[in-house]
Scaffold this motif. Sequence first.
Motif, PDB file in Angstrom:
ATOM      1  N   SER A 160       0.833  -1.197   0.000  1.00 42.47           N
ATOM      2  CA  SER A 160       0.000   0.000   0.000  1.00 42.47           C
ATOM      3  C   SER A 160       0.872   1.253   0.000  1.00 42.47           C
ATOM      4  N   PRO A 161       0.910   1.961  -1.134  1.00 40.06           N
ATOM      5  CA  PRO A 161       1.756   3.155  -1.203  1.00 40.06           C
ATOM      6  C   PRO A 161       1.290   4.199  -0.188  1.00 40.06           C
ATOM      7  N   PHE A 162       2.226   4.972   0.331  1.00 36.28           N
ATOM      8  CA  PHE A 162       1.837   6.073   1.217  1.00 36.28           C
ATOM      9  C   PHE A 162       2.747   7.261   0.950  1.00 36.28           C
ATOM     10  N   HIS A 163       2.347   8.415   1.447  1.00 34.88           N
ATOM     11  CA  HIS A 163       3.199   9.597   1.322  1.00 34.88           C
ATOM     12  C   HIS A 163       3.231  10.315   2.657  1.00 34.88           C
ATOM     13  N   LEU A 164       4.258  11.109   2.829  1.00 33.95           N
ATOM     14  CA  LEU A 164       4.462  11.751   4.130  1.00 33.95           C
ATOM     15  C   LEU A 164       3.819  13.128   4.200  1.00 33.95           C
ATOM     16  N   GLU A 165       4.158  13.955   3.207  1.00 33.29           N
ATOM     17  CA  GLU A 165       3.782  15.372   3.256  1.00 33.29           C
ATOM     18  C   GLU A 165       2.377  15.616   2.714  1.00 33.29           C
ATOM     19  N   GLY A 166       1.820  16.759   3.076  1.00 36.41           N
ATOM     20  CA  GLY A 166       0.597  17.261   2.444  1.00 36.41           C
ATOM     21  C   GLY A 166      -0.668  16.579   2.906  1.00 36.41           C
TER      22      GLY A 166
END
Length: 501
Positions: free
Chosen positions: A290-296
Amino acid sequence: MASSESTTQMKVVHGDAGYILEDVPHLSDYVPNLPTYPNPLRSNPAYSVVKQYFVHMEDTVPQKVVVHKDGPRGVHFRRAGPRQKVYFRSDDVVACIVTCGGLCPGLNTVIREIVCGLSYMYGVDKVLGIDGGYRGFYSKNTIDLTPKVVNDIHKRGGTILGTSRGGHDTSKIVDSIQDRGINQVYIIGGDGTQRGAAVIYEEVRRRGLKVSIAGIPKTIDNDIPVIDRSFGFDTAVEEAQRAINAAHVEAESVENGIGVVKLMGRYSGFIAMYATLASRDVDCCLIPESPFHLEGKGGLFEFTKKRLKENGHMVIVIAEGAGQDLLTESMQDVDQKDASGNKLLQDVGLWISHKIKDHFAKENKMAIVLKYIDPTYMIRAIPSNASDSVYCTLLAQSAVHGAMAGYTGFTAGLVNGRHTYIPLNRITERMNKVVITDRMWARLLSSTNQPSFLKPKDVHEVKKAEQPPAQLLEGGNCNGGAEEAKKVEQIPTQLLESKIN
Ligand SMILES: Nc1ncnc2c1ncn2[C@@H]1O[C@H](COP(=O)(O)OP(=O)(O)O)[C@@H](O)[C@H]1O
Ligand SMILES: O=P(O)(O)OC[C@H]1O[C@](O)(COP(=O)(O)O)[C@@H](O)[C@@H]1O
Ligand SMILES: [Mg+2]
């Protein structure tokens, strides 16, 4: 009308109503005029009282148990267990056992039960241990294994035989098998090991040797497809609870405490997912699928801040293979591999801990206290728990019955709660992964109440993957025949194959 086709790795039999049997090879497929003998279990007091103890030759196990009224009967595997006739006389058997790849709880239990199963059920007393994985076939002396030698080993973690990565030299291994007069080879290991087993089986067959090659699937990551779950997985999930508890205690004892726990799972996040579901103290679980992102907006930092505001503390569980794309973006990608060719991963736990600390220090001016716990090797270096021990015993006994019955080129595996013999190529052709469009991942998201972190482009990928037949995406029985398997290959692998649900 039944029809059949076969390769050296698998014999496919088509029956009525879309019935397919993906059968394993047998020594008699390539060694002519093999004599058979009555199974010694017939006169074994433990079994002679059991009615119908021998498995009917026609017994097969369906891979898919959720079916539709008009749907085809689908793929089946041969049911494991003792046969009326065996292809080896007890005195003629020279068996060997090898363990390869990473450690996993239960390895010693499987070794013990193969030795004891061969001895107590079939009267076999020549069992050799191969020292230190595949390379031990040609570079080390063998270890004599008797029920006495292995009596207590199930209480210890690791493998008494030792293990290694790399060193698979097919012709040297088969030369050693031939030179030592070995005729049953029990190979315990993960996807790499089973690939190695398939090559050994092919070479043994090419040389026309009467040698059974039996695989026992081992993977702490639960990344082997078709089977319900791998041995040691249950133990690993249980042990992971201790690390999660510690992280939770640390986090809730301070203001804005964050506990980060890294768990194993190179490409499959099952341990992280199950440990999270079991614990209830985890606020966020991150897995490779499951891709994830940190910012925003919708990112991990935003969610962390929200959770800290709500609860004053937070526990994050991250699988070692999660977010590797983000790491390569922000660090130099050192493309290092282990001796088996597996990519060496960077420490995502350490990386994410630094990122969270930096973020709150610089941008939010919010004081946090973060503790990073890395129990990865601790969860696999322990003995198997009770349920895994029983599972190991049944797998080992299945493998012994299969080899004695002359089957070869197979992996013993649990399919829908039944023990089966699975062709090696079905085990190695793809990887078992958490299906993030599946109900199990949805259950996790609702249990932690974490966002999915998917960006529009990720959602698009997921939707694209939903196009194939619905049964391919239903966890637990993600399977089908060769045609379906081909379709599966076209789907991004991170979206496929979930066997535990
Ligand atoms: N494609 C392959 N062909 C032959 N041997 C292989 C192959 N892949 C891995 N192996 C061998 O299998 C063993 C274990 O593989 P590895 O990937 O380290 O662990 P695991 O079996 O647990 O996945 C190693 O000795 C390796 O050399
Ligand atoms: O034992 P090593 O070489 O440190 O490798 C660690 C890797 O082994 C594993 O525990 C299991 O890998 P295998 O089952 O493929 O051996 C992974 O979770 C982990 O990434
Ligand atoms: Mg592996």
